[in-house]
Design a protein around this motif. Structure first.
Motif, PDB file in Angstrom:
ATOM      1  N   ARG A 169      22.420 -31.762 -64.155  1.00 57.78           N
ATOM      2  CA  ARG A 169      22.977 -32.703 -65.136  1.00 57.78           C
ATOM      3  C   ARG A 169      23.494 -33.960 -64.438  1.00 57.78           C
ATOM      4  O   ARG A 169      23.299 -35.080 -64.917  1.00 57.78           O
ATOM      5  CB  ARG A 169      24.100 -32.038 -65.925  1.00 57.78           C
ATOM      6  N   VAL A 170      24.166 -33.781 -63.304  1.00 56.06           N
ATOM      7  CA  VAL A 170      24.633 -34.956 -62.550  1.00 56.06           C
ATOM      8  C   VAL A 170      23.453 -35.833 -62.139  1.00 56.06           C
ATOM      9  O   VAL A 170      23.497 -37.056 -62.240  1.00 56.06           O
ATOM     10  CB  VAL A 170      25.447 -34.524 -61.313  1.00 56.06           C
ATOM     11  N   LEU A 171      22.361 -35.191 -61.685  1.00 54.85           N
ATOM     12  CA  LEU A 171      21.178 -35.959 -61.297  1.00 54.85           C
ATOM     13  C   LEU A 171      20.616 -36.735 -62.479  1.00 54.85           C
ATOM     14  O   LEU A 171      20.205 -37.892 -62.347  1.00 54.85           O
ATOM     15  CB  LEU A 171      20.111 -35.020 -60.732  1.00 54.85           C
ATOM     16  N   ALA A 172      20.598 -36.114 -63.662  1.00 51.18           N
ATOM     17  CA  ALA A 172      20.071 -36.791 -64.837  1.00 51.18           C
ATOM     18  C   ALA A 172      20.961 -37.957 -65.252  1.00 51.18           C
ATOM     19  O   ALA A 172      20.480 -39.024 -65.620  1.00 51.18           O
ATOM     20  CB  ALA A 172      19.932 -35.795 -65.993  1.00 51.18           C
ATOM     21  N   VAL A 173      22.275 -37.767 -65.163  1.00 54.69           N
ATOM     22  CA  VAL A 173      23.205 -38.820 -65.570  1.00 54.69           C
ATOM     23  C   VAL A 173      23.272 -39.924 -64.527  1.00 54.69           C
ATOM     24  O   VAL A 173      23.281 -41.115 -64.849  1.00 54.69           O
ATOM     25  CB  VAL A 173      24.613 -38.226 -65.811  1.00 54.69           C
ATOM     26  N   ALA A 174      23.282 -39.531 -63.238  1.00 51.92           N
ATOM     27  CA  ALA A 174      23.391 -40.530 -62.166  1.00 51.92           C
ATOM     28  C   ALA A 174      22.152 -41.390 -62.100  1.00 51.92           C
ATOM     29  O   ALA A 174      22.212 -42.573 -61.769  1.00 51.92           O
ATOM     30  CB  ALA A 174      23.624 -39.843 -60.821  1.00 51.92           C
ATOM     31  N   GLY A 175      20.986 -40.796 -62.445  1.00 52.18           N
ATOM     32  CA  GLY A 175      19.738 -41.554 -62.315  1.00 52.18           C
ATOM     33  C   GLY A 175      19.615 -42.020 -60.888  1.00 52.18           C
ATOM     34  O   GLY A 175      19.424 -41.224 -59.985  1.00 52.18           O
ATOM     35  N   THR A 176      19.801 -43.323 -60.679  1.00 54.56           N
ATOM     36  CA  THR A 176      19.748 -43.855 -59.329  1.00 54.56           C
ATOM     37  C   THR A 176      20.961 -44.707 -59.047  1.00 54.56           C
ATOM     38  O   THR A 176      20.962 -45.484 -58.111  1.00 54.56           O
ATOM     39  CB  THR A 176      18.496 -44.697 -59.170  1.00 54.56           C
ATOM     40  N   GLY A 177      21.988 -44.553 -59.863  1.00 53.06           N
ATOM     41  CA  GLY A 177      23.112 -45.461 -59.739  1.00 53.06           C
ATOM     42  C   GLY A 177      24.142 -45.075 -58.714  1.00 53.06           C
ATOM     43  O   GLY A 177      25.061 -45.829 -58.485  1.00 53.06           O
ATOM     44  N   GLN A 225      21.594 -33.005 -55.208  1.00 48.53           N
ATOM     45  CA  GLN A 225      20.331 -32.447 -54.713  1.00 48.53           C
ATOM     46  C   GLN A 225      20.590 -31.300 -53.743  1.00 48.53           C
ATOM     47  O   GLN A 225      19.932 -30.256 -53.786  1.00 48.53           O
ATOM     48  CB  GLN A 225      19.519 -33.536 -54.011  1.00 48.53           C
ATOM     49  N   LEU A 226      21.581 -31.490 -52.884  1.00 47.67           N
ATOM     50  CA  LEU A 226      21.911 -30.466 -51.892  1.00 47.67           C
ATOM     51  C   LEU A 226      22.464 -29.212 -52.560  1.00 47.67           C
ATOM     52  O   LEU A 226      22.089 -28.081 -52.208  1.00 47.67           O
ATOM     53  CB  LEU A 226      22.922 -31.040 -50.901  1.00 47.67           C
ATOM     54  N   ARG A 227      23.344 -29.385 -53.560  1.00 44.11           N
ATOM     55  CA  ARG A 227      23.899 -28.224 -54.258  1.00 44.11           C
ATOM     56  C   ARG A 227      22.806 -27.491 -55.041  1.00 44.11           C
ATOM     57  O   ARG A 227      22.769 -26.260 -55.085  1.00 44.11           O
ATOM     58  CB  ARG A 227      25.013 -28.650 -55.225  1.00 44.11           C
ATOM     59  N   ALA A 228      21.923 -28.264 -55.688  1.00 44.23           N
ATOM     60  CA  ALA A 228      20.826 -27.625 -56.427  1.00 44.23           C
ATOM     61  C   ALA A 228      19.942 -26.829 -55.483  1.00 44.23           C
ATOM     62  O   ALA A 228      19.540 -25.692 -55.791  1.00 44.23           O
ATOM     63  CB  ALA A 228      20.009 -28.692 -57.159  1.00 44.23           C
ATOM     64  N   GLU A 259      25.465 -34.907 -44.798  1.00 48.37           N
ATOM     65  CA  GLU A 259      24.533 -34.427 -45.822  1.00 48.37           C
ATOM     66  C   GLU A 259      23.137 -34.229 -45.237  1.00 48.37           C
ATOM     67  O   GLU A 259      22.410 -33.310 -45.628  1.00 48.37           O
ATOM     68  CB  GLU A 259      24.491 -35.393 -46.998  1.00 48.37           C
ATOM     69  N   LEU A 260      22.756 -35.086 -44.284  1.00 48.23           N
ATOM     70  CA  LEU A 260      21.457 -34.916 -43.629  1.00 48.23           C
ATOM     71  C   LEU A 260      21.420 -33.593 -42.872  1.00 48.23           C
ATOM     72  O   LEU A 260      20.442 -32.829 -42.957  1.00 48.23           O
ATOM     73  CB  LEU A 260      21.189 -36.079 -42.676  1.00 48.23           C
ATOM     74  N   ALA A 261      22.499 -33.296 -42.148  1.00 47.47           N
ATOM     75  CA  ALA A 261      22.554 -32.049 -41.389  1.00 47.47           C
ATOM     76  C   ALA A 261      22.494 -30.838 -42.321  1.00 47.47           C
ATOM     77  O   ALA A 261      21.752 -29.877 -42.062  1.00 47.47           O
ATOM     78  CB  ALA A 261      23.826 -32.005 -40.549  1.00 47.47           C
ATOM     79  N   LEU A 262      23.243 -30.880 -43.406  1.00 49.07           N
ATOM     80  CA  LEU A 262      23.245 -29.746 -44.329  1.00 49.07           C
ATOM     81  C   LEU A 262      21.886 -29.568 -45.001  1.00 49.07           C
ATOM     82  O   LEU A 262      21.432 -28.440 -45.219  1.00 49.07           O
ATOM     83  CB  LEU A 262      24.333 -29.943 -45.390  1.00 49.07           C
ATOM     84  N   SER A 263      21.225 -30.666 -45.331  1.00 49.39           N
ATOM     85  CA  SER A 263      19.905 -30.583 -45.971  1.00 49.39           C
ATOM     86  C   SER A 263      18.870 -30.020 -45.006  1.00 49.39           C
ATOM     87  O   SER A 263      18.039 -29.181 -45.380  1.00 49.39           O
ATOM     88  CB  SER A 263      19.476 -31.971 -46.467  1.00 49.39           C
ATOM     89  N   LEU A 264      18.909 -30.474 -43.765  1.00 51.24           N
ATOM     90  CA  LEU A 264      17.994 -29.942 -42.756  1.00 51.24           C
ATOM     91  C   LEU A 264      18.283 -28.471 -42.492  1.00 51.24           C
ATOM     92  O   LEU A 264      17.361 -27.664 -42.284  1.00 51.24           O
ATOM     93  CB  LEU A 264      18.128 -30.750 -41.466  1.00 51.24           C
ATOM     94  N   LEU A 265      19.569 -28.120 -42.489  1.00 48.97           N
ATOM     95  CA  LEU A 265      19.962 -26.726 -42.265  1.00 48.97           C
ATOM     96  C   LEU A 265      19.373 -25.824 -43.341  1.00 48.97           C
ATOM     97  O   LEU A 265      18.777 -24.770 -43.047  1.00 48.97           O
ATOM     98  CB  LEU A 265      21.486 -26.627 -42.264  1.00 48.97           C
TER      99      LEU A 265
END
Length: 961
Positions: A623-631, A640-643, A675-681
């Motif tokens: 839902r956050v991704l849908a509301v945030a869009g690209t703002g 994205q990381l939590r999802a 966030e980059l480290a966590l995503s790669l992890l």
């Protein structure tokens, strides 16, 4: 822009070897992905001419060649060099091509290429800070446009490319598309930005790049270029004066005055040498006065030359301008004008020189006149902004509106350009307009942050806050809170609390909204500082604020933070209750309300993940991704990381990998190392389960390097994941020597802070090494995390104990514990973990001699593993079956299409309709990589050898029904 011949071109000499080298690359064997060639050299050394010859040679061999050039006068045009190269080509493609590409990709590409026919502002809501989404759409369009013979895209003068173009090029380097496409870029090394050098260096390090450095012409080549009519002494003198630079050489040779070149300059720099400037200006000076004025006006108005705009700039009749253009073409100042070729300066250096030589006051007036006529023509604000930022005077409110409007229109596609225009607008607002300046400074800070220039954004906020008394206005309070938030992102907490408390002390008691905003930020700051009691006091103050619309999001966020703290204190019931309040609070927010609190969901996300509320966390993240869009890039990135984390824990490995890779894209784009480290992890963890062990190790090594470099809090999980990836891959691991941060020899608090699923892995690791005492200690901590309100925790504790029992040869105990783990994981909806428990049960039963039951459990585990795409675990189960004497084919057990997941069934049906992976991705709004993964999983599940066989089986099943 297609390559076209240029009348008046001089002979091509002295570069035959370089041309042959480039042709061999472009015409070489097809590579698995896009290739990148760079030509580096000083101004005028012959880069553009070499590109033209390469383009002609490639075209002769049947390749399509498209050429674009960046301009120093248009560095504010987002994606300018790409649009210059590709837009004409895209415009010539028929409707069928656009239909195949898909409506979503077409809409996204319209932000880069006008030929796609949708105004960028119409799709802006779909792009925003998620520039990686736009980048992927452009990559897909490039893949779709590459023919069998190949495509060469030439990008000249890359040192003048705008930031958005460099970001797009960086994406294509890091994520090269498929097809025989070669990018050939030319640049001046000393003028290329750090970002540009980084992009090209990455291409070289990845093995897809080739670099060619152009040096000066030899004296023999100089003589050949000048021709037989030039005497040996004159040729030698010109060679010395030009230092073998072809552009300088021709400018000096054209001079009627030998004194211009009959000296040996001490040094040629990136700027035009004085004697070359004189020679070039002498060419322009020989023109008639009116034609000189037209050339000067064209330098201001830009390329391609528009006679009507030049007439306005020069204040001349159009008919007179056209006559002057004929004279410039005859004098070889301009080139083009034949067929479809636009009129342009002979060389960008010439335009640069003419522009710089024009009187400043005349240039100022010319830009003003251009801005006025463009406004009358209804030009978009972006076209006006490049002139207004140079000429507008303080107090010009109309110019401020245009600059701000232009910035807002490009802020998501090109935030660096937007920030420059906002800064220009700020310079026009008088100091007396305090409120207007404050609003602009806040917008500028947000835009700089979105551009990844976080430190500059912080500095704007510091200047805004500095020298102003606390509580000056609600806008000032918003600035203080924004400053604190950004500093907190950067891990700098120490100086924030006093400023926030001083601001809070001035707040009127009748303004609960502002007070709640400050309490909320103070709660997060004190939490970051480790002052949990104080943090909870501020969070409780927020939850006690009346639930007016402006604070409902803050109340939900404060409950999420309290839930997180209660979980860390092992008060699980209280944490679960507070998380319920936070989840309900966020669910009650409208999209508009949620958009004001996108980062406020942070600790609700974490608490949800720690408490095993994976479905709730996934729903909120999406839902956050849908509301945030690209703002809001940070909200997008963290969601994205939590999802991805929630999907991983739910066993949806393919979709988890997709979200994690998108998070990697955004984190790289906006430079967020944590966030980059966590995503790669997380991507490394997925790769381990999917059996891509070499990739898992590489990713984990990247994580550890980032974590150590930036001293990140994620260093514990990072080093453990690297150790685990190496162990699983069969590589030697020495936890004591290689990973001192883990404290394996003397377990540190950092080890015991691992989540229960990693503690389970740690126990498996210790058991495999025979370190049973260590495994016992880890198991004790895993048991402490076990609670019926924490989904998965009981299963992890039971499975960990089963692994330890199995290691100690107590197979009977292991079997009972494994069954308990299976039941717990099944109740919590965690199929991958159920499969792991079944695998352990199968091992225990095999040890007990219960072969038939062991094989049955392993069969069921294999079905679960294949459903999750966990190929490594499939291989382990098959290996155990072979040890029990069963002959197992290399492929996974067959299942019918009716036993596929809902998503797999949907994709299988589309395959049966003859759709490609790309078409399926477009239809289902997935990435092509995700579709490819699903198809691979379907084939593995069904045991079918190909898509054709799958399509046939789906059709047979449909007919039988």
């Amino acid at each position: 822009m297609r390559v076209r011949s240029q009348p008046g071109r001089t002979r091509f000499v002295g570069r035959a070897a370089e041309l042959a080298e480039l042709v061999s690359i472009v015409d070489g064997p097809p590579a698995p992905g896009f290739r990148f060639v760079q030509i580096a050299g000083e101004p005028g050394i012959g880069k553009s001419r070499l590109l033209a010859e390469l383009a002609a040679a490639a075209r002769d061999k049947g390749q399509e060649v498209l050429v674009g050039r960046a301009s120093e006068f248009e560095t504010d045009r987002p994606f300018g060099v790409f649009a210059d190269a590709l837009d004409d080509h895209f415009a010539a493609l028929g409707p069928a091509w656009y239909e195949r590409l898909g409506a979503v990709a077409v809409a996204r590409c319209a932000a880069v290429f006008p030929a796609f026919g949708v105004a960028a502002e119409e799709v802006g809501d779909h792009l925003g800070a998620e520039r990686h989404v736009l980048h992927r759409a452009v990559r897909a369009a490039l893949e779709a446009v590459v023919g069998r013979a190949g495509l060469v895209v030439v990008l000249d003068d890359l040192h003048w490319a705008d930031v958005a173009s460099l970001e797009l090029l960086d994406h294509l380097v890091r994520r090269p598309g498929r097809g025989r496409l070669t990018f050939v870029v030319a640049h001046r090394p000393r003028q290329l930005s750090v970002a540009g050098h980084t992009v090209l260096a990455r291409a070289m390090s990845d093995g897809r790049g080739h670099r060619l450095e152009l040096g000066p012409l030899s004296e023999e080549a100089t003589a050949e270029l000048l021709g037989p009519g030039t005497g040996r002494a004159r040729a030698a003198g010109l060679h010395r004066a030009s230092r073998g630079n072809p552009f300088y050489l021709q400018a000096l040779a054209a001079s009627a005055d030998p004194a211009v070149w009959q000296h040996n300059p001490a040094e040629l720099t990136e700027e035009l040498p004085a004697h070359v400037r004189a020679a070039l200006l002498s060419e322009v000076d020989r023109l008639t006065p009116v034609t000189r004025l037209v050339v000067r006006a064209a330098a201001v108005a830009g390329e391609p030359v528009d006679a009507e705009l030049v007439a306005v700039t020069a204040v001349l009749p159009v008919v007179q301008v056209r006559a002057a253009l004929d004279e410039t073409l005859a004098a070889d100042i301009f080139r083009g004008g034949t067929g479809t070729r636009a009129v342009e300066f002979r060389h960008p250096l010439l335009r640069h020189l003419v522009y710089d030589a024009a009187p400043l006051s005349w240039r100022d007036g010319a830009h003003r006149r251009l801005a006025e006529v463009l406004a009358r023509r209804g030009a978009v604000p972006e076209d006006l902004a490049r002139h207004l930022e140079l000429t507008a005077r303080p107090g010009d409110t109309a110019a401020v509106r245009v600059l701000v409007d232009a910035a807002n229109r490009v802020r998501f596609r090109a935030p660096a350009t937007a920030a420059r225009w906002l800064a220009a607008a700020l310079g026009l607002v008088p100091a007396s307009a305090v409120a207007d300046r404050l609003a602009l400074q806040l917008e500028l800070a947000c835009t700089l942050t979105a551009a990844g220039r976080t430190e500059e954004g912080v500095e704007v906020l510091r200047r805004l806050i500095r020298g102003r008394p606390p509580g000056g206005s609600s806008a000032h309070t918003r600035a203080v809170v924004l400053w604190s938030t950004v500093e907190r992102w950067l891990g700098r907490f120490q100086a924030l609390a006093p400023v926030l408390r001083a601001e809070l002390a001035t707040i009127d008691e009748s303004d609960p909204v502002t007070a709640a905003t400050l309490h909320h930020e103070l709660a997060y700051v004190e939490h970051a500082l480790g002052n949990q009691e104080v943090a909870e006091q501020h969070a409780l103050a927020v939850t006690r604020t009346p639930p007016v619309p402006q604070v409902r999001g803050l109340r939900a966020s404060a409950s999420g933070l309290l839930a997180y703290n209660r979980f860390r204190a092992r008060d699980i019931p209280a944490a679960a209750g507070l998380l319920d309040e936070a989840t309900a609070g966020f669910d009650q927010l409208t999209d508009d309300e949620l958009s004001e609190h996108l980062l406020a969901v942070e600790h609700s996300h974490w608490a949800g993940l720690f408490l095993g509320r994976y479905q709730d966390s996934l729903r909120l993240a999406k839902r956050v991704l849908a509301v945030a869009g690209t703002g809001h890039h940070l909200a997008v990135l963290r969601s994205q990381l939590r999802a991805a984390t929630a999907l991983y824990m739910l066993g949806e490995l393919a979709e988890a990998e997709q979200f994690a890779e998108e998070a990697i894209e955004v984190a790289t784009l906006v430079d967020q190392p944590l966030e980059l480290a966590l995503s790669l992890l997380l991507t490394s963890e997925v790769a381990v389960d999917r059996g891509d062990l070499d990739r898992a190790v590489r990713l984990a090594e990247d994580v550890v390097e980032i974590a150590r470099k930036h001293e990140l809090r994620s260093i514990g999980p990072a080093v453990f994941q690297l150790a685990e990836a190496r162990r699983v891959a069969g590589r030697p691991v020495d936890l004591v020597a290689d990973f001192p941060e883990l404290g394996y020899d003397h377990p540190s608090r950092r080890v015991w802070e691992l989540p229960s699923f990693q503690l389970e892995q740690l126990i498996a690791h210790a058991v495999a090494l025979g370190e049973f005492d260590y495994a016992e200690q880890a198991l004790a901590h895993c048991r402490m995390l076990a609670h019926e309100l924490v989904r998965g925790s009981i299963g992890h504790a039971k499975l960990s104990e089963a692994l330890l029992s199995l290691g100690r040869k107590d197979a009977a105990a292991a079997a009972g514990l494994a069954r308990a783990a299976m039941a717990a994981f099944a109740a919590d909806g965690m199929p991958l973990n159920v499969g792991k428990a079944q695998l352990t049960l199968g091992s225990a039963l095999a040890e007990l001699g219960e072969r038939a039951q062991a094989l049955a459990e392993l069969d069921r585990a294999i079905v679960l593993f294949t459903g999750c795409g966990a190929h490594r675990w499939v291989e382990q189960a098959v290996k155990l079956q072979r040890k029990q004497g069963r002959r197992v084919a290399k492929s996974a057990p067959r299942v019918s299409p009716g036993e596929l997941t809902v998503r797999e069934t949907e994709i299988a049906e589309l395959v049966s309709q003859g759709l490609s992976n790309k078409a399926i991705a477009e239809r289902l709004v997935l990435s092509e990589r995700t579709v490819t993964t699903h198809v691979s999983n379907i084939l593995a599940k069904t045991g079918l050898p190909s898509r054709t066989a799958l399509a046939a089986q789906v059709l047979r099943a449909a007919n039988e029904e």
